[in-house]
Design a protein around this motif. Structure first.
Motif, mmCIF file in Angstrom:
data_model
loop_
_atom_site.group_PDB
_atom_site.id
_atom_site.type_symbol
_atom_site.label_atom_id
_atom_site.label_comp_id
_atom_site.label_asym_id
_atom_site.label_seq_id
_atom_site.Cartn_x
_atom_site.Cartn_y
_atom_site.Cartn_z
ATOM 1 N N ARG A 1 0.667 -1.231 0.082
ATOM 2 C CA ARG A 1 -0.087 -0.141 -0.033
ATOM 3 C C ARG A 1 0.810 1.328 -0.130
ATOM 4 N NH1 ARG A 1 -5.354 -0.720 2.317
ATOM 5 N NH2 ARG A 1 -5.385 1.656 2.441
ATOM 6 N N LEU A 2 1.887 1.363 0.608
ATOM 7 C CA LEU A 2 2.891 2.554 0.715
ATOM 8 C C LEU A 2 3.581 2.711 -0.549
ATOM 9 C CD1 LEU A 2 3.891 4.674 2.468
ATOM 10 C CD2 LEU A 2 5.910 3.116 3.179
ATOM 11 N N VAL B 1 -1.672 13.781 -0.632
ATOM 12 C CA VAL B 1 -0.930 13.676 0.889
ATOM 13 C C VAL B 1 -0.739 12.281 1.161
ATOM 14 C CG1 VAL B 1 -1.110 14.578 3.125
ATOM 15 C CG2 VAL B 1 -1.694 16.008 1.074
ATOM 16 N N VAL B 2 0.584 11.971 1.537
ATOM 17 C CA VAL B 2 0.689 10.504 2.036
ATOM 18 C C VAL B 2 1.462 10.734 3.505
ATOM 19 C CG1 VAL B 2 1.799 8.288 1.924
ATOM 20 C CG2 VAL B 2 1.038 9.439 -0.269
ATOM 21 N N SER B 3 0.625 10.055 4.495
ATOM 22 C CA SER B 3 1.235 10.199 5.934
ATOM 23 C C SER B 3 1.296 8.804 6.318
ATOM 24 C CB SER B 3 0.326 11.045 6.630
ATOM 25 O OG SER B 3 0.074 12.345 6.087
ATOM 26 N N LEU B 4 2.438 8.888 7.200
ATOM 27 C CA LEU B 4 2.831 7.639 7.952
ATOM 28 C C LEU B 4 2.868 7.701 9.409
ATOM 29 C CD1 LEU B 4 3.113 4.297 7.358
ATOM 30 C CD2 LEU B 4 5.557 4.976 7.315
ATOM 31 N N VAL B 5 2.282 6.917 10.291
ATOM 32 C CA VAL B 5 2.397 6.972 11.750
ATOM 33 C C VAL B 5 3.057 5.800 12.260
ATOM 34 C CG1 VAL B 5 1.298 7.260 14.108
ATOM 35 C CG2 VAL B 5 0.284 8.529 11.922
ATOM 36 N N VAL B 6 4.103 5.596 12.768
ATOM 37 C CA VAL B 6 4.902 4.457 13.201
ATOM 38 C C VAL B 6 4.835 4.307 14.843
ATOM 39 C CG1 VAL B 6 6.992 3.408 13.366
ATOM 40 C CG2 VAL B 6 6.453 4.432 11.034
ATOM 41 N N CYS B 7 4.590 3.640 15.448
ATOM 42 C CA CYS B 7 4.242 3.416 16.928
ATOM 43 C C CYS B 7 5.084 2.296 17.378
ATOM 44 C CB CYS B 7 2.892 3.172 17.280
ATOM 45 S SG CYS B 7 1.660 4.071 16.096
ATOM 46 N N ASP B 8 5.592 2.634 18.409
ATOM 47 C CA ASP B 8 6.258 1.493 19.370
ATOM 48 C C ASP B 8 5.601 1.227 20.654
ATOM 49 O OD1 ASP B 8 9.369 0.141 19.404
ATOM 50 O OD2 ASP B 8 8.552 0.252 21.022
ATOM 51 N N LEU B 9 5.150 0.171 20.872
ATOM 52 C CA LEU B 9 4.402 0.040 21.960
ATOM 53 C C LEU B 9 5.270 -0.143 23.305
ATOM 54 C CD1 LEU B 9 1.473 -0.357 23.377
ATOM 55 C CD2 LEU B 9 1.658 -2.716 22.888
ATOM 56 N N ASN B 10 5.093 0.844 24.365
ATOM 57 C CA ASN B 10 6.067 0.752 25.395
ATOM 58 C C ASN B 10 5.715 -0.458 26.309
ATOM 59 O OD1 ASN B 10 7.371 2.890 24.438
ATOM 60 N ND2 ASN B 10 6.166 4.355 25.227
ATOM 61 N N GLY B 11 6.537 -0.914 27.126
ATOM 62 C CA GLY B 11 6.563 -1.991 28.330
ATOM 63 C C GLY B 11 5.982 -3.201 27.831
ATOM 64 N N LEU B 12 6.195 -3.497 26.577
ATOM 65 C CA LEU B 12 5.762 -4.980 26.332
ATOM 66 C C LEU B 12 6.838 -6.232 26.738
ATOM 67 C CD1 LEU B 12 3.869 -6.798 24.762
ATOM 68 C CD2 LEU B 12 5.504 -6.521 23.013
ATOM 69 N N ALA C 1 9.056 4.899 -0.950
ATOM 70 C CA ALA C 1 8.284 4.497 0.252
ATOM 71 C C ALA C 1 9.534 4.574 1.427
ATOM 72 C CB ALA C 1 7.499 3.275 0.165
ATOM 73 N N ARG C 2 10.631 4.124 1.010
ATOM 74 C CA ARG C 2 11.780 3.935 2.126
ATOM 75 C C ARG C 2 11.965 5.154 2.603
ATOM 76 N NH1 ARG C 2 15.869 0.791 3.874
ATOM 77 N NH2 ARG C 2 17.675 1.818 4.330
ATOM 78 N N ARG C 3 11.951 6.340 2.248
ATOM 79 C CA ARG C 3 12.119 7.787 2.925
ATOM 80 C C ARG C 3 11.328 8.074 3.633
ATOM 81 N NH1 ARG C 3 12.211 13.445 2.193
ATOM 82 N NH2 ARG C 3 13.996 14.012 3.622
ATOM 83 N N GLU D 1 22.731 11.427 17.615
ATOM 84 C CA GLU D 1 21.395 10.987 17.573
ATOM 85 C C GLU D 1 20.967 9.871 16.623
ATOM 86 O OE1 GLU D 1 18.359 14.275 18.873
ATOM 87 O OE2 GLU D 1 19.390 14.950 17.050
ATOM 88 N N ARG D 2 22.207 9.674 15.600
ATOM 89 C CA ARG D 2 21.768 8.449 14.462
ATOM 90 C C ARG D 2 21.548 7.253 15.043
ATOM 91 N NH1 ARG D 2 23.698 4.489 12.695
ATOM 92 N NH2 ARG D 2 25.600 4.637 13.817
ATOM 93 N N ARG D 3 20.563 6.869 14.384
ATOM 94 C CA ARG D 3 20.090 5.337 14.803
ATOM 95 C C ARG D 3 20.337 4.349 13.455
ATOM 96 N NH1 ARG D 3 13.629 3.838 15.075
ATOM 97 N NH2 ARG D 3 14.007 1.521 15.659
ATOM 98 N N ARG D 4 20.705 3.297 13.943
ATOM 99 C CA ARG D 4 20.515 2.182 12.962
ATOM 100 C C ARG D 4 19.283 1.654 12.648
ATOM 101 N NH1 ARG D 4 25.605 -0.007 12.171
ATOM 102 N NH2 ARG D 4 27.211 0.534 13.563
ATOM 103 N N PHE D 5 18.704 1.934 11.423
ATOM 104 C CA PHE D 5 17.519 1.664 10.793
ATOM 105 C C PHE D 5 17.330 -0.027 10.401
ATOM 106 C CE2 PHE D 5 15.407 5.395 10.566
ATOM 107 C CZ PHE D 5 16.301 6.309 10.431
ATOM 108 N N ARG D 6 16.675 -0.575 11.046
ATOM 109 C CA ARG D 6 16.574 -1.885 10.733
ATOM 110 C C ARG D 6 16.174 -2.361 9.359
ATOM 111 N NH1 ARG D 6 12.694 -1.877 15.788
ATOM 112 N NH2 ARG D 6 12.602 0.367 14.881
ATOM 113 N N GLY D 7 16.761 -3.490 8.800
ATOM 114 C CA GLY D 7 16.819 -3.770 7.473
ATOM 115 C C GLY D 7 15.325 -3.948 6.974
ATOM 116 N N ARG D 8 14.509 -4.450 7.867
ATOM 117 C CA ARG D 8 12.970 -4.704 7.408
ATOM 118 C C ARG D 8 12.216 -3.335 7.111
ATOM 119 N NH1 ARG D 8 12.211 -5.448 12.999
ATOM 120 N NH2 ARG D 8 10.506 -4.560 14.040
ATOM 121 N N HIS D 9 12.765 -2.349 7.362
ATOM 122 C CA HIS D 9 12.139 -1.070 7.077
ATOM 123 C C HIS D 9 12.391 -0.829 5.660
ATOM 124 C CE1 HIS D 9 11.588 0.617 11.270
ATOM 125 N NE2 HIS D 9 10.976 -0.453 11.318
ATOM 126 N N ALA D 10 13.145 -1.541 4.738
ATOM 127 C CA ALA D 10 13.206 -1.023 3.434
ATOM 128 C C ALA D 10 12.199 -1.862 2.846
ATOM 129 C CB ALA D 10 14.632 -1.625 2.889
#
Length: 382
Positions: A207-208, A221-232, A324-326, A372-381
């Motif tokens: 879809r993306l 307009v394309v918008s993406l919300v990415v969430c990380d559930l805290n405390g799992l 989509a990757r960006r 502040e750089r973060r290693r982006f996980r490969g699955r995000h491609a």
């Protein structure tokens, strides 16, 4: 029609349904195949919606009368007007009879059973049709609906042989519908997260990519919300994985609820404790508002510690989005910053000024060092 031509027509109908992609194409292929096989000018496929007590037309093909549409939104008829759907398709068939087709004309019954149907005859006259053959469709041992093929007034009236052939065609259609149902279930499972029932990562990737292609084409307009559930992890370690699964399910429900604020949005679980919303069309502000509501509701869940939420939208000053990757990297970087800051509201890429650290983080090459750089996980491609 000779036996060889009828066999060829049956094969063509079956092949047409087998080649269909999705239910609508399968319905159309069934109606078209039956129309051609019986030498009709018009055909329709209808389903019996028991819970609503009505026959609903799924597709009309051929020479459409005024007011008829190929895929009608609301063409339905109270089932009591066509009593044969219950009396003939259910009671007589269940009692040992066969779900045979029958013929009706603008003058009344011509061949077969169950008998004269005033509403159907009136419809023939009103639409300039001289006769029709009606074939019950039985699927999974139950009356499913009917196949209807008509000819114009003045043309040869269907006979008993046509009714018998329509019965065969209806059986082929039933087999095709069953196959379509199985394929759609396989497709559904391939794009669905088994725990939450939300879309999965594969569905988001597809879809993306489509959304970014549309953005490049017409500026949508394309918008993406990415969430990380805290405390799992804490919930899993303290209360067990069953409790962790319940938390994921409950958050999935909250995500779906907030996603409903954005027409057409896709709610998905990416894997583990990561989720996302993908919206095409709504403004960036609408998406941020929905993300804020998501943060508020997540904080109220009995277990867990809220959610870290990042937003990236092509409507915000984030530079050109050609892939989509960006967009994924931008939303992920915003989510990473929200988690680092323990923010109770969404962090939005591009809204912290011309040197937005989120945009800088997302666009840094992965091999460069940075505070502040973060290693982006490969699955995000994608």
């Amino acid at each position: 029609m000779g036996e060889d031509r009828r066999l060829a027509a049956v094969v063509a109908l079956a092949q047409g349904m087998a080649a269909a992609h999705g239910s609508r194409e399968a319905w159309r292929a069934a109606a078209l195949g039956a129309c051609r096989a019986l030498g009709g000018s018009f055909a329709a496929l209808s389903v019996w919606e028991r819970e609503l007590g009505r026959l609903r037309v799924l597709v009309n093909v051929g020479e459409l009368a005024e007011g008829e549409e190929e895929f009608p939104e609301d063409e339905a008829y109270p089932v009591h007007q066509f009593a044969e759907i219950t009396e003939f398709l259910h009671e007589q068939w269940a009692g040992g009879g066969e779900p045979d087709a029958w013929v009706e004309t603008a003058e009344g019954l011509a061949a077969g059973r169950p008998g004269y149907c005033h509403q159907r005859v009136a419809a023939l006259r009103r639409r300039g049709r001289g006769c029709c053959v009606v074939a019950p469709i039985v699927l999974h041992g139950r009356a499913w609906g009917e196949l209807y093929v008509a000819r114009p007034a003045g043309e040869t009236v269907f006979g008993r042989g046509d009714a018998d052939f329509a019965t065969v065609l209806a059986a082929v259609v039933a087999a095709g519908l069953a196959q379509t149902e199985r394929l759609e279930e396989v497709r559904r499972l391939a794009f669905t997260d088994s725990l939450t029932g939300l879309a999965n990562r594969r569905a988001v990737d597809v879809r993306l990519e489509q959304a970014i292609e549309r953005h490049r084409g017409d500026g949508a307009v394309v918008s993406l919300v990415v969430c990380d559930l805290n405390g799992l992890k804490r919930v899993n370690d303290t209360h067990g994985h069953a409790a962790g699964d319940r938390l994921l399910e409950r958050f999935g429900s909250v995500l779906s609820l907030c996603g409903a604020m954005l027409p057409g949005a896709l709610a998905a679980r990416l894997g583990g404790d990561e989720f996302c919303l993908l919206a095409v069309g709504p403004s960036a502000d609408q998406v941020v508002k929905a993300a804020g509501e998501l943060c508020r509701r997540a904080a109220e869940l009995e277990l867990g510690d809220g959610v870290a939420c990042g937003v990236a939208s092509t409507e915000d000053p984030i530079g050109p989005v050609r892939s989509a990757r960006r967009l994924f990297r931008l939303a992920d970087a915003a989510q990473y910053r929200a988690k680092a800051e323990r923010a109770n509201r969404p962090v939005v890429a591009g809204r912290a000024g011309p040197d937005d650290p989120v945009v800088r983080l997302a666009d840094e090459p992965s091999h460069e060092a940075g505070g502040e750089r973060r290693r982006f996980r490969g699955r995000h491609a994608p």
